[in-house]
Design an enzyme around this catalytic site. Sequence first.
Site, short mmCIF file in Angstrom:
data_model
loop_
_atom_site.label_atom_id
_atom_site.label_comp_id
_atom_site.label_asym_id
_atom_site.label_seq_id
_atom_site.Cartn_x
_atom_site.Cartn_y
_atom_site.Cartn_z
N TYR A 4 -1.67 -1.77 10.66
CA TYR A 4 -1.82 -1.93 9.20
C TYR A 4 -0.63 -1.31 8.47
O TYR A 4 -0.01 -1.94 7.61
CB TYR A 4 -3.13 -1.31 8.74
CG TYR A 4 -3.32 -1.42 7.24
CD1 TYR A 4 -3.57 -2.66 6.65
CD2 TYR A 4 -3.21 -0.31 6.40
CE1 TYR A 4 -3.73 -2.79 5.28
CE2 TYR A 4 -3.37 -0.42 5.03
CZ TYR A 4 -3.63 -1.66 4.47
OH TYR A 4 -3.76 -1.79 3.10
N SER A 44 0.87 -1.18 0.00
CA SER A 44 0.00 0.00 0.00
C SER A 44 0.91 1.23 0.00
O SER A 44 2.09 1.12 0.34
CB SER A 44 -0.85 -0.02 1.27
OG SER A 44 -1.42 1.24 1.52
#
Length: 270
Positions: A153, A140
Amino acid sequence: MLRKTALITGASGGIGLDLAVLAARDGFDCVLIARNEKKLTELKNVLEKRYQIKAYTFAADLSQADSVSRVLTYLDEQELTVDLLFNNAGFATSGRFAEIDPSEDIDSIHVNVVALTELTKRLLPGMVDRGFGRILNVASVAAFMPGPYMSVYYATKAYVLSFSEALASELDGSGVTVSCLCPGPTDTNFFNRANITLPFQSMPSHLVAFAGYRGTLKGKRVIVPGASNRAMVSLAKFLPRRLLTELTGRIQDPARQEQDTTEEDLAYSN
Ligand SMILES: NC(=O)c1ccc[n+]([C@@H]2O[C@H](COP(=O)([O-])OP(=O)(O)OC[C@H]3O[C@@H](n4cnc5c(N)ncnc54)[C@H](OP(=O)(O)O)[C@@H]3O)[C@@H](O)[C@H]2O)c1
């Protein structure tokens, strides 16, 4: 010619489903993995009918310690070798670290980091022996910065990026390449599951998957789809780390998001 096989984790929806479509369209047989068996079977039926390939489904919860071993046993039983590995499954928890259910955070580390590493570890030797393989790990833009209120995360995605780049370097010249896809906000079920509102500017999932798929076949090391995401990543590399962390925290602060919503609601009711 022997048919080649792609294994896709998180194929029941979002970016993973789109990666599976692209692989099937190119004639790869597909092994589809996620928890939702019904969605996997629906996708299998569509891919086999539309692209005349063979698709296999295997329902697995990748947060469980024995899940990768079970996948490997299934591959052996079906006598399948994997040529393309798409480590895509992942999810986020959000909120203050101290308040998030511990099992949710630990499960996310298992799916985003442990299962991805174990699948790569178990499937890579065969690829190296055969002199061919393509691995795509989905990280990401979060990989490039710390993320207050999504701290676990962001940290898992930093791991995925670092691991992928290091492995790509080790494998140089082996015929096996490792790519890392770093999407920005993408229109999938991801935000729903993380209990966050989908940001205004998000990319369609099929465009993100296409950039990742094409980059993987070319053996590109790091793929950041979208000009604004690339600009954000470049900026993140130059900003002082502490400032970057504070900025990310301000954007993701749940109290601030609540305040923004209330102000917005009030504006509408006036
Ligand atoms: N959407 C974004 O804005 C965005 C941005 C950057 C990076 N990413 C990354 O992109 C990847 C794909 O996410 P997405 O956006 O496509 O989200 P999504 O629509 O929520 O899809 C996630 C996929 O992962 C699977 N999955 C989740 N938990 C699992 C588990 N415990 N075991 C097995 N499979 C599991 C889901 O299947 P089941 O629910 O059926 O198990 C689903 O197929 C993730 O790694 C995510 O971190 C997304």
